[in-house]
Enzyme design. Structure first.
Site, PDB file in Angstrom:
ATOM      1  N   GLU A 139       0.652  -1.149  -0.066  1.00 30.46           N
ATOM      2  CA  GLU A 139      -0.021  -0.030  -0.069  1.00 30.46           C
ATOM      3  C   GLU A 139       0.871   1.373  -0.199  1.00 30.46           C
ATOM      4  O   GLU A 139       1.883   1.416   0.746  1.00 30.46           O
ATOM      5  CB  GLU A 139      -0.835  -0.022   1.289  1.00 30.46           C
ATOM      6  CG  GLU A 139      -1.717   1.244   1.409  1.00 30.46           C
ATOM      7  CD  GLU A 139      -2.956   0.858   2.310  1.00 30.46           C
ATOM      8  OE1 GLU A 139      -3.942   0.301   1.661  1.00 30.46           O
ATOM      9  OE2 GLU A 139      -2.823   1.089   3.395  1.00 30.46           O
ATOM     10  N   LYS A 188       0.842   4.811   1.184  1.00 31.15           N
ATOM     11  CA  LYS A 188       0.257   5.648   2.338  1.00 31.15           C
ATOM     12  C   LYS A 188       0.822   6.659   2.680  1.00 31.15           C
ATOM     13  O   LYS A 188       1.841   6.337   3.589  1.00 31.15           O
ATOM     14  CB  LYS A 188      -0.440   4.268   3.255  1.00 31.15           C
ATOM     15  CG  LYS A 188      -1.328   4.930   4.351  1.00 31.15           C
ATOM     16  CD  LYS A 188      -1.318   3.746   5.155  1.00 31.15           C
ATOM     17  CE  LYS A 188      -2.167   4.040   6.611  1.00 31.15           C
ATOM     18  NZ  LYS A 188      -2.632   2.857   7.535  1.00 31.15           N
ATOM     19  N   LYS A 201      -8.383   2.568  -2.611  1.00 31.56           N
ATOM     20  CA  LYS A 201      -8.552   2.443  -1.161  1.00 31.56           C
ATOM     21  C   LYS A 201      -9.257   3.681  -0.572  1.00 31.56           C
ATOM     22  O   LYS A 201      -8.634   4.946  -0.698  1.00 31.56           O
ATOM     23  CB  LYS A 201      -7.201   2.112  -0.366  1.00 31.56           C
ATOM     24  CG  LYS A 201      -7.224   2.042   1.261  1.00 31.56           C
ATOM     25  CD  LYS A 201      -7.539   0.817   1.654  1.00 31.56           C
ATOM     26  CE  LYS A 201      -7.403   0.315   3.088  1.00 31.56           C
ATOM     27  NZ  LYS A 201      -6.215   0.271   3.407  1.00 31.56           N
ATOM     28  N   GLU A 251     -14.336  -5.603   3.370  1.00 33.47           N
ATOM     29  CA  GLU A 251     -13.508  -5.501   4.851  1.00 33.47           C
ATOM     30  C   GLU A 251     -14.243  -5.678   5.851  1.00 33.47           C
ATOM     31  O   GLU A 251     -15.237  -4.976   6.019  1.00 33.47           O
ATOM     32  CB  GLU A 251     -12.784  -4.335   4.565  1.00 33.47           C
ATOM     33  CG  GLU A 251     -11.861  -4.109   5.948  1.00 33.47           C
ATOM     34  CD  GLU A 251     -10.952  -2.421   6.003  1.00 33.47           C
ATOM     35  OE1 GLU A 251     -10.334  -2.637   5.146  1.00 33.47           O
ATOM     36  OE2 GLU A 251     -11.384  -1.879   6.883  1.00 33.47           O
ATOM     37  N   ASN A 282      -9.864  -6.610   8.549  1.00 39.20           N
ATOM     38  CA  ASN A 282      -9.010  -5.418   9.140  1.00 39.20           C
ATOM     39  C   ASN A 282      -8.593  -5.779  10.651  1.00 39.20           C
ATOM     40  O   ASN A 282      -9.515  -5.811  11.447  1.00 39.20           O
ATOM     41  CB  ASN A 282      -9.503  -4.186   8.946  1.00 39.20           C
ATOM     42  CG  ASN A 282      -8.781  -3.035   9.106  1.00 39.20           C
ATOM     43  OD1 ASN A 282      -7.583  -3.209   9.662  1.00 39.20           O
ATOM     44  ND2 ASN A 282      -8.921  -1.761   8.542  1.00 39.20           N
ATOM     45  N   GLU A 301      -5.411  -7.692   6.919  1.00 42.08           N
ATOM     46  CA  GLU A 301      -5.095  -6.095   6.616  1.00 42.08           C
ATOM     47  C   GLU A 301      -4.517  -5.637   7.941  1.00 42.08           C
ATOM     48  O   GLU A 301      -5.320  -5.813   8.988  1.00 42.08           O
ATOM     49  CB  GLU A 301      -6.169  -5.401   6.108  1.00 42.08           C
ATOM     50  CG  GLU A 301      -6.923  -6.040   4.955  1.00 42.08           C
ATOM     51  CD  GLU A 301      -8.451  -5.305   4.446  1.00 42.08           C
ATOM     52  OE1 GLU A 301      -8.426  -4.219   5.048  1.00 42.08           O
ATOM     53  OE2 GLU A 301      -8.992  -6.046   3.823  1.00 42.08           O
ATOM     54  N   SER A 302      -3.387  -4.884   7.868  1.00 37.19           N
ATOM     55  CA  SER A 302      -2.940  -3.917   8.905  1.00 37.19           C
ATOM     56  C   SER A 302      -2.256  -4.670  10.030  1.00 37.19           C
ATOM     57  O   SER A 302      -2.624  -5.954  10.200  1.00 37.19           O
ATOM     58  CB  SER A 302      -3.925  -3.081   9.455  1.00 37.19           C
ATOM     59  OG  SER A 302      -4.618  -2.465   8.306  1.00 37.19           O
TER      60      SER A 302
END
Length: 264
Positions: free
Chosen positions: A55, A57, A118, A167, A188, A219-220
């Site tokens: 990503e 970001k 996103k 998500e 997430n 994710e994350s």
């Protein structure tokens, strides 16, 4: 109001302004409307895939500026060369410092890799806008959408030839949000209402609850190669990582080193 509430309230104003500036008819004239979709599903199911969704970001509501010294072209091209399975590019400006122009620059630089727009999608206009930017995958966040909205937006996404990444953060969101238009389910690990968690417990807890036929990504909160190996062992095919790479001077090199570590 939670952070998510603030983001969605601002997004509604932003979308209204965008509709006044650029009509749907103008969006549909974009050359990207005729583009063949680069499939995230196909990429993640490839046995040779790294599974890493890298990503771009610049900042986040919880961390502030993450990296303001790099260009989207340089980073995303480097990600692709390093072995990313997919790119994710933020287009929300107010809270994440992204833009549609960022997405277009990344798309033009990397025409053949799947790319996720996103953002916080709340309106059909944004789906059509994403298509005009050359997006392959739309992110729909269960925490801020009703099941009917997820279905409606997912249906339009499919009609436009793109894929939908749903998500979720917990079992309740999973159970109320799945429908026939969802292509990939993403967990997430960070609760968008407070941005608090710093672990992958959510992904581990939901691994067996997500239907086996669903391609699932985490994710994350992923920063260690060992975490990828653990998540793979419980069935995850994709891993969306942004801050781990973006906080370094050379995000692409950080990704390459990370993939090498996972491969050991």
């Amino acid at each position: 109001m939670t952070i998510l509430d603030k983001i969605i309230a601002h997004k509604a104003q932003e979308v209204a302004q965008s509709k006044e500036k650029v009509s749907v008819q103008e969006l549909e004239k974009s050359g990207f409307f005729a583009k063949t979709n680069n499939s995230l599903k196909t990429s993640l199911l490839n046995p040779a895939s790294s599974g890493i969704i890298a990503e771009f970001k610049r900042k986040s509501p919880s961390k502030g500026i993450i990296n303001g010294n790099v260009t989207v072209e340089e980073v995303t091209a480097g990600y692709v060369k390093a072995g990313a399975a997919c790119l994710s590019v933020l287009t929300d400006f107010e809270f994440f410092g992204g833009s549609s122009e960022d997405f277009l620059k990344a798309r033009r630089t990397n025409p053949t890799i799947p790319m996720i727009r996103k953002d916080f999608m709340i309106d059909e206009y944004q789906i059509i806008e994403a298509k005009s930017l050359g997006a392959d995958v739309i992110l729909l966040i269960a925490a801020n959408l009703t099941p009917q909205r997820i279905k409606d937006l997912g249906k339009l996404t499919k009609e436009l030839g793109m894929e939908t990444l749903l998500e979720i953060h917990d079992e309740e969101e999973l159970n109320r949000s799945l429908n026939q238009y969802i292509d990939v389910v993403g967990v997430n690990n960070r609760n968008l209402k407070n941005f608090a968690e710093q672990n992958v417990n959510a992904s581990l807890e939901l691994a067996e609850k997500i239907p086996a036929e669903c391609i699932k990504i985490s994710e994350s909160c992923i920063s260690e190669a060992a975490t990828i190996k653990l998540l793979k062992s419980v069935g995850y095919k994709g891993f969306l990582i942004g801050e781990t790479f973006m906080k370094t001077e050379n995000p692409a090199e950080a990704l390459k080193n990370f993939i090498d570590e996972v491969s050991k």
